[in-house]
Design an enzyme around this catalytic site. Structure first.
Site, PDB file in Angstrom:
ATOM      1  CG  ASP A 119      -4.029 -16.543  -2.402  1.00 20.05           C
ATOM      2  OD1 ASP A 119      -4.373 -15.579  -2.280  1.00 20.05           O
ATOM      3  OD2 ASP A 119      -2.741 -16.890  -2.450  1.00 20.05           O
TER       4      ASP A 119
ATOM      5  CG  HIS B  87       1.380 -15.948  -7.335  1.00 16.30           C
ATOM      6  ND1 HIS B  87       0.416 -16.298  -7.827  1.00 16.30           N
ATOM      7  CD2 HIS B  87       0.978 -15.744  -5.849  1.00 16.30           C
ATOM      8  CE1 HIS B  87      -0.450 -16.752  -7.135  1.00 16.30           C
ATOM      9  NE2 HIS B  87      -0.297 -16.209  -5.928  1.00 16.30           N
TER      10      HIS B  87
ATOM     11  CG  HIS C 145     -27.837  26.140 -14.088  1.00 14.61           C
ATOM     12  ND1 HIS C 145     -27.289  25.978 -15.411  1.00 14.61           N
ATOM     13  CD2 HIS C 145     -27.411  25.027 -13.855  1.00 14.61           C
ATOM     14  CE1 HIS C 145     -26.614  24.965 -15.670  1.00 14.61           C
ATOM     15  NE2 HIS C 145     -26.735  24.066 -14.519  1.00 14.61           N
TER      16      HIS C 145
ATOM     17  CD  GLN D 233       0.595 -15.156  -1.714  1.00 12.81           C
ATOM     18  OE1 GLN D 233       0.413 -14.585  -2.735  1.00 12.81           O
ATOM     19  NE2 GLN D 233      -0.229 -15.695  -1.062  1.00 12.81           N
TER      20      GLN D 233
ATOM     21  CD  GLU E 167      -2.252  -9.155  -4.013  1.00 10.99           C
ATOM     22  OE1 GLU E 167      -3.378  -9.684  -4.694  1.00 10.99           O
ATOM     23  OE2 GLU E 167      -1.027  -9.156  -4.167  1.00 10.99           O
ATOM     24  CG  HIS E 168      -1.984 -11.112   0.274  1.00 11.24           C
ATOM     25  ND1 HIS E 168      -1.290 -11.034  -1.029  1.00 11.24           N
ATOM     26  CD2 HIS E 168      -3.032 -11.805   0.069  1.00 11.24           C
ATOM     27  CE1 HIS E 168      -2.197 -11.542  -2.008  1.00 11.24           C
ATOM     28  NE2 HIS E 168      -3.161 -12.448  -1.366  1.00 11.24           N
TER      29      HIS E 168
END
Length: 422
Positions: A355, A256, A414, A253, A321-322
């Site tokens: 992924d 990236h 109203h 990861q 995230e993960h």
């Protein structure tokens, strides 16, 4: 990687989060305004300025799409179809849960209907990179939801061409239009519309800092999915975990970009030292080692907690995230996790597999947004339509409490709209 013994989870989680880079808001703002005012000509200007591409037609023609297919192998197409089919199965099952319902109560009829958004724009990173998997993750849920117009935008290379595999994936997945534009200018085009590009109702997909900031700035007029930042991976592991697997997953990861946020949470000092040693040994031998080295050094860490409870507490505070759980009983840990974007259970469920080919979606919340939402899914492309019908007799029954509310809120007309009918 830094090895840190955690004694106070709240204090540690507040201090350890990576500093967000200062994004140049004024540049993005000027791009948005220019595209809104000058449309296609502004887009061409920015594509030339940022990517070196001299573009005439923004939209890919059918001939260009056919040409892309000629450059892609049968094996690549089969891989696309396999990933597509797995995600389609997952999203179709989710959609099948959404059943239209009609509720009758005290003479009032309320209908709840699940209907697709009419148009979406899917941003696919590109330029020097290629992310056909992101096409699958954004287009397929929209297609399953029933979205009629699915627009794909992706930055071209310096020759003005979009990566062939990205183009082929978009076509196979059901995109109705493909455009060679990227960056903040692509977000502006999707939001405001230009002569070549009709605006969309919602924009989804990951992107760099300029794209994320642009999505934030147009969100007051065009719906977006989420503001996704650099990749995050947290791993909870105990002594039963294989340290090499953990090292490989953290590396996978962190390749990236330089600013990923990848870390291990454990209660074993022995495991912490083993993982760190393996990473040090591997980092000189792997591809993209420059990204991995900087990312793990600047943002990565190994946290040693006192017990299982503290490990879970820290994971929930960081909301990655993960989140991989590599423990003796991963399901027990998972039942107490409330804040990650995606939970991956067991020693053989690496985030890298998710992924691409596990049938889950890799467009996930970062920056602690996992506390309030999950992955991109068919739900992001469906809205609830509510229809209500009633009668004079019902209005008569609700007249008195209606009057109390309208008087309390200082909105007498109203009530008059009710009284005038009864």
């Amino acid at each position: 990687m830094k090895i840190i013994r955690v004694t106070n989870v709240e204090k540690f989680s507040a201090q350890i989060l990576p500093k967000q880079p200062q994004k140049n808001r004024s540049i993005v703002e000027s791009i948005l305004k220019n595209v809104q005012k000058n449309g296609d000509s502004a887009i061409r200007k920015y594509e030339k300025q940022f990517g070196g591409a001299k573009i005439t037609s923004l939209r890919l023609s059918q001939n260009e799409i056919n040409n892309a297919f000629s450059k892609v192998s049968e094996k690549e197409i089969n891989a696309i179809r396999q990933a597509k089919l797995r995600l389609e199965k997952t999203e179709s099952i989710v959609k099948s849960i959404l059943k239209n319902k009609t509720i009758y109560a005290d003479g009032i009829k309320i209908s709840k209907k699940f209907i697709p958004i009419q148009s979406v724009g899917c941003y696919i990173p590109g330029g020097l990179a290629r992310y056909p998997s992101s096409v699958i993750m954004s287009v397929i849920p929209a297609k399953i939801a029933g979205v009629k117009r699915i627009v794909v935008v992706s930055p071209p290379n310096s020759d003005g061409n979009v990566d062939p595999l990205t183009v082929v994936t978009a076509k196979i997945c059901g995109a109705t239009e493909i455009y060679r534009i990227g960056g903040a200018q692509a977000i502006a085009a999707l939001s405001y519309g230009t002569k070549s590009i009709i605006k969309v109702d919602k924009i989804v997909g990951p992107g760099g800092a300029f794209v994320t900031l642009a999505k934030s700035m147009i969100s007051d007029r065009t719906s977006i999915d989420m503001l996704a930042g650099p990749t995050e991976l947290g791993i909870i592991a105990d002594v039963t975990a294989n340290p090499k697997y953990i090292a490989l997953d953290l590396i996978s990861q962190s390749e990236h970009s330089n600013d990923t946020f990848c870390y291990l949470i454990t209660n074993s000092e022995k495991l912490a030292k083993s993982v760190n040693k393996i990473i040090t040994e591997l980092i000189t031998k792997i591809k993209r080692s420059d990204y991995v080295k900087i990312s793990l050094k600047e943002n990565g860490f190994i946290a040693i907690c006192k017990n299982n409870s503290e490990m879970i507490k820290l994971a929930n505070e960081l909301a990655p995230e993960h989140l991989q759980i590599m423990t003796k009983n991963p399901s027990s840990f998972a039942s107490k996790i409330t804040s990650s974007g995606l939970i991956l259970l067991g020693h053989d469920t690496p985030s890298s597999a998710s992924d691409y080919l596990l049938g889950s979606n890799h467009i996930l919340p970062t920056n602690k947004f996992g506390k309030t939402r999950g992955s991109l899914s068919v739900l992001d492309f469906i809205k609830i339509n509510t229809e209500v019908s009633t009668s004079k007799s019902v209005l008569s029954k609700i007249s008195e409490p209606m009057k109390l509310f309208t008087e309390a809120e200082g909105l007498p007309n109203h009530y008059e709209a009710i009284r005038g009918r009864i």
